[in-house]
Structures are given as C-alpha cells and as structure tokens.
Design a protein around this motif. Structure first.
Motif, PDB file in Angstrom:
ATOM      1  N   ILE A  10      -6.880  -1.964 -14.205  1.00 10.23           N
ATOM      2  CA  ILE A  10      -7.396  -3.194 -13.603  1.00 10.23           C
ATOM      3  C   ILE A  10      -8.306  -2.744 -12.474  1.00 10.23           C
ATOM      4  O   ILE A  10      -7.850  -2.160 -11.499  1.00 10.23           O
ATOM      5  CB  ILE A  10      -6.256  -4.081 -13.087  1.00 10.23           C
ATOM      6  N   ASP A  11      -9.610  -2.983 -12.616  1.00  3.36           N
ATOM      7  CA  ASP A  11     -10.588  -2.427 -11.683  1.00  3.36           C
ATOM      8  C   ASP A  11     -11.604  -3.495 -11.326  1.00  3.36           C
ATOM      9  O   ASP A  11     -12.349  -3.977 -12.194  1.00  3.36           O
ATOM     10  CB  ASP A  11     -11.280  -1.216 -12.329  1.00  3.36           C
ATOM     11  N   ALA A  12     -11.651  -3.875 -10.063  1.00  5.01           N
ATOM     12  CA  ALA A  12     -12.564  -4.927  -9.619  1.00  5.01           C
ATOM     13  C   ALA A  12     -14.028  -4.511  -9.712  1.00  5.01           C
ATOM     14  O   ALA A  12     -14.918  -5.363  -9.604  1.00  5.01           O
ATOM     15  CB  ALA A  12     -12.225  -5.340  -8.189  1.00  5.01           C
ATOM     16  N   ASP A  13     -14.300  -3.218  -9.915  1.00  2.00           N
ATOM     17  CA  ASP A  13     -15.681  -2.763 -10.085  1.00  2.00           C
ATOM     18  C   ASP A  13     -16.156  -2.895 -11.528  1.00  2.00           C
ATOM     19  O   ASP A  13     -17.334  -2.705 -11.809  1.00  2.00           O
ATOM     20  CB  ASP A  13     -15.814  -1.303  -9.641  1.00  2.00           C
ATOM     21  N   LYS A  23      -8.706  -7.348  -2.750  1.00  3.41           N
ATOM     22  CA  LYS A  23      -8.871  -7.161  -1.315  1.00  3.41           C
ATOM     23  C   LYS A  23      -7.928  -6.071  -0.842  1.00  3.41           C
ATOM     24  O   LYS A  23      -6.716  -6.165  -1.025  1.00  3.41           O
ATOM     25  CB  LYS A  23      -8.576  -8.462  -0.560  1.00  3.41           C
ATOM     26  N   VAL A  24      -8.494  -5.029  -0.243  1.00  2.11           N
ATOM     27  CA  VAL A  24      -7.703  -3.921   0.296  1.00  2.11           C
ATOM     28  C   VAL A  24      -7.530  -4.141   1.788  1.00  2.11           C
ATOM     29  O   VAL A  24      -8.502  -4.251   2.532  1.00  2.11           O
ATOM     30  CB  VAL A  24      -8.385  -2.571   0.029  1.00  2.11           C
ATOM     31  N   PHE A  56       0.710  -0.651  10.237  1.00  2.56           N
ATOM     32  CA  PHE A  56       1.888  -0.983   9.432  1.00  2.56           C
ATOM     33  C   PHE A  56       1.721  -0.335   8.058  1.00  2.56           C
ATOM     34  O   PHE A  56       1.602   0.880   7.975  1.00  2.56           O
ATOM     35  CB  PHE A  56       2.069  -2.503   9.351  1.00  2.56           C
ATOM     36  N   LEU A  57       1.651  -1.099   6.998  1.00  2.25           N
ATOM     37  CA  LEU A  57       1.566  -0.563   5.642  1.00  2.25           C
ATOM     38  C   LEU A  57       0.364  -1.160   4.922  1.00  2.25           C
ATOM     39  O   LEU A  57       0.123  -2.364   5.006  1.00  2.25           O
ATOM     40  CB  LEU A  57       2.844  -0.880   4.849  1.00  2.25           C
ATOM     41  N   ASN A  58      -0.358  -0.329   4.217  1.00  3.42           N
ATOM     42  CA  ASN A  58      -1.479  -0.801   3.403  1.00  3.42           C
ATOM     43  C   ASN A  58      -1.039  -1.927   2.466  1.00  3.42           C
ATOM     44  O   ASN A  58       0.077  -1.923   1.942  1.00  3.42           O
ATOM     45  CB  ASN A  58      -2.037   0.368   2.591  1.00  3.42           C
ATOM     46  N   GLN A  59      -1.930  -2.903   2.258  1.00  5.65           N
ATOM     47  CA  GLN A  59      -1.652  -4.006   1.329  1.00  5.65           C
ATOM     48  C   GLN A  59      -2.841  -4.175   0.394  1.00  5.65           C
ATOM     49  O   GLN A  59      -4.000  -4.012   0.798  1.00  5.65           O
ATOM     50  CB  GLN A  59      -1.434  -5.316   2.096  1.00  5.65           C
ATOM     51  N   ASP A  60      -2.557  -4.507  -0.862  1.00  9.58           N
ATOM     52  CA  ASP A  60      -3.590  -4.853  -1.830  1.00  9.58           C
ATOM     53  C   ASP A  60      -3.315  -6.266  -2.328  1.00  9.58           C
ATOM     54  O   ASP A  60      -2.215  -6.546  -2.823  1.00  9.58           O
ATOM     55  CB  ASP A  60      -3.583  -3.889  -3.013  1.00  9.58           C
ATOM     56  N   ILE A  61      -4.302  -7.138  -2.205  1.00 10.63           N
ATOM     57  CA  ILE A  61      -4.154  -8.521  -2.632  1.00 10.63           C
ATOM     58  C   ILE A  61      -5.120  -8.765  -3.782  1.00 10.63           C
ATOM     59  O   ILE A  61      -6.337  -8.631  -3.633  1.00 10.63           O
ATOM     60  CB  ILE A  61      -4.422  -9.499  -1.475  1.00 10.63           C
ATOM     61  N   LEU A  62      -4.547  -9.100  -4.948  1.00  8.98           N
ATOM     62  CA  LEU A  62      -5.341  -9.275  -6.160  1.00  8.98           C
ATOM     63  C   LEU A  62      -5.349 -10.730  -6.593  1.00  8.98           C
ATOM     64  O   LEU A  62      -4.305 -11.398  -6.586  1.00  8.98           O
ATOM     65  CB  LEU A  62      -4.764  -8.429  -7.297  1.00  8.98           C
ATOM     66  N   THR A  63      -6.519 -11.218  -6.957  1.00 11.60           N
ATOM     67  CA  THR A  63      -6.653 -12.497  -7.640  1.00 11.60           C
ATOM     68  C   THR A  63      -7.194 -12.174  -9.022  1.00 11.60           C
ATOM     69  O   THR A  63      -8.352 -11.793  -9.178  1.00 11.60           O
ATOM     70  CB  THR A  63      -7.625 -13.435  -6.897  1.00 11.60           C
TER      71      THR A  63
END
Length: 258
Positions: A10-13, A23-24, A56-63
């Motif tokens: 799954i690659d947004a590019d 969103k990273v 804190f901790l890295n987050q990845d938010i995917l739509t």
C-alpha cells in the motif's frame, strides 16, 4: 523452509484509481497530538517537553479503501444475494482455515487483456500435471504485477470469466487469487464487449459468481514469478479482521520447502 512474499504494498506514491492519503506524523508531532488527546479525552495534562527529546511515538494515519494493496474480498462484496439463502458473510466472519492451505499457480501470461475461460485453465492444469484438492488456493499469474503503481496496472491484464471460476470451485477451491487489479477483466474490456454483444454475462462474471457459490478472492498479489514451482507450497493469507467489511488487507506469504 523458505518464505516468499506474494504481496503488493500500500503506497501513497502509486497511481491509484481510488483516493488515498498517507499522513506521517513525526515523533515530535505525535507528542503534541498524544498529550492533546490525553487532555481532551481523559482530563490528564502532560507537557510534551517532559518526554525524552520532546518526542513520543511515530504515527501513520491512512485514508484508504480496503481494495488498495493485496486484499481478500469477502462474499458480501459481491452483492446481497447468496446461493445458500442466508446473508453473505463479511470478511470478519470467514473461516480462518480457508486462508492457510496448499496452493497452486496457473500461468495465463500469454492470454493478453480480456477474460479466459475454463478451457484455458484446464489446459494449464494438464500442463503442470496437478489436480486441485478441496480447499486448495488457486493463484492466477497474469504478469500484471510488473505494472503495479502505474495506470497501466488497471487497464492491461487477464481476468477470468464465469466458466473459469466455476471450473475451480468445482474442485472444492474456496479462495482464488490473482496478481492483477481484479479477478475480472479490466473495466474497459468488459464494457467494450458488453456494448458489442449486449450480453450481460460479460459484466463482472468472476465477482458475480460469488452470488451463487460462496468463495473469496485475493486481488493484487505480487511476486508470483518468485515461486520455484507451480504447486507444492502453502499459502498463508489471513485477512485483517475488519468488522462488517466486504474486504480486508492481507500479507500473503508462500511457505516453500526446498
């Protein structure tokens, strides 16, 4: 034992037919996000500056649609009607033992864009000398994964017609996978043939077969050319447990005994 990844990312590019956003959130951004959330949701106040390095901790938010990336389609994806009379099952309701089974690959790379029938699959089974067993997973190698990430991936590949799906299901197969965008032919090919013939049976027959006989599809596989032989391996492809969903992503992996 050797593990072979048969998944597409799954690659947004990538070029996709459906909208997607990734969103990273950096660890520093996540520190503010987390502490704001703690304050709003739980009434707990914490200054992000007290965290080590203010992070804190890295987050990845995917739509993203459940049909982007390698995924398993559930019977509920095909429509509201089922051959057994009950409601079609969603992805979280499917039996796990369908998704870790011996598998075999049918090579249709020479067929071109369009849909192939049962005769093509029968010839390929005879060529590789394999007879499918109940609950085997059938994989269709179209070669389309070479174009993943491009618009061409959605327009040039080989799908199955209704006779091909029924042919595999008659062996007791419950899961059919493809390295293409769809188990059906490309949209443009389907519409062209329908306009030329007026025959409704050319409209997404591989998917609509699931309204009569319960089965699952795996779409958008990758790496099928890395398999050392067309049978004699196990595929693990458990779908993500998304409540009431018509599909779920999977990390499809072949286990091969050398």
């Amino acid at each position: 034992m050797r593990l072979i990844d048969l998944s597409s990312p799954i690659d947004a590019d990538f070029w996709e037919a459906e909208p997607m956003e990734h969103k990273v959130m950096t660890p520093a951004e996540a520190a503010v996000y987390m502490t704001d959330g703690m304050r709003e949701q739980f009434g707990v106040d914490l200054d992000p500056a007290v965290l080590p390095d203010g992070e804190f901790l890295n987050q990845d938010i995917l739509t993203v649609s459940t049909h982007i990336g390698t995924h398993v389609d559930a019977p509920s994806h095909y429509g509201t009607r089922t051959g057994h009379g009950g409601p079609p099952r969603t992805i979280d309701e499917m039996p796990l033992d369908w998704f870790q089974r011996p598998a075999f690959v049918l090579d249709v790379r020479g067929a071109g864009t369009g849909a192939v029938g049962a005769d093509v699959l029968a010839e390929e089974l005879a060529r590789i000398g394999y007879r499918p067993q109940p609950l085997d997973i059938a994989l269709i190698h179209t070669g389309a994964s070479a174009w993943v990430g491009t618009q061409r991936y959605f327009t040039e590949f080989t799908g199955l017609d209704g006779s091909a799906v029924d042919f595999l299901l008659d062996f007791g197969v419950k899961v059919i996978g493809t390295d293409a965008f769809s188990l059906d032919a490309p949209f443009s090919d389907i519409i062209r043939r329908y306009r030329e013939t007026g025959d409704r049976s050319v409209l997404w027959p591989a998917h609509f077969a699931g309204r009569e006989r319960e089965y699952c599809q795996i779409e958008r596989l990758g790496g099928l050319d890395a398999l050392p032989r067309p049978s004699g391996f196990t595929l693990t492809c458990f779908p993500v447990k998304i409540a009431r969903a018509g599909a779920g992503w999977t990390r499809a992996v072949a286990t091969v005994e050398d």
